[in-house]
Design a protein around this motif. Sequence first.
Motif: not given
Length: 125
Positions: A85-107
């Motif tokens: 989770p502290g790696s650049p890939l881990g941080l990016w995957l968490v940001a992608v998942f959380a951001s798109n989950l919020v976007g999906l809820a709105a969609s």
Amino acid sequence: MEWTERLLADPALPRAFLGWLIFVNSLAVFFFFRHFAARAVLAVWLANLALVAAALGGGMAALSHALFWTPLLVWLVWRNPQFRPGSPLGLWLVAVFASNLVGLAASYAVLLAGHGNGAAMLAGL
């Protein structure tokens, strides 16, 4: 660019959040060659953009987002990639998942409310 204008014209989500989604999903190019999850995110992101730009037009980004990102987010959870989770890939995957989950809820909120044409219903978000 025409595709950004079409996405940003959709009143379902605030412009700042759509800008964030564009930014965070586009970061997949930095992880593309080493991680399959990044290739999947980039493929879905480009397919979503192509559908909005070519077929659906303005106001239908909610449907396109739901069609493409729901299977990808389910796959990301099901696959449960091993990453620090502290790696650049881990941080990016968490940001992608959380951001798109919020976007999906709105969609889904837009689609379930019968505003499939992208009518502004989440202006207070």
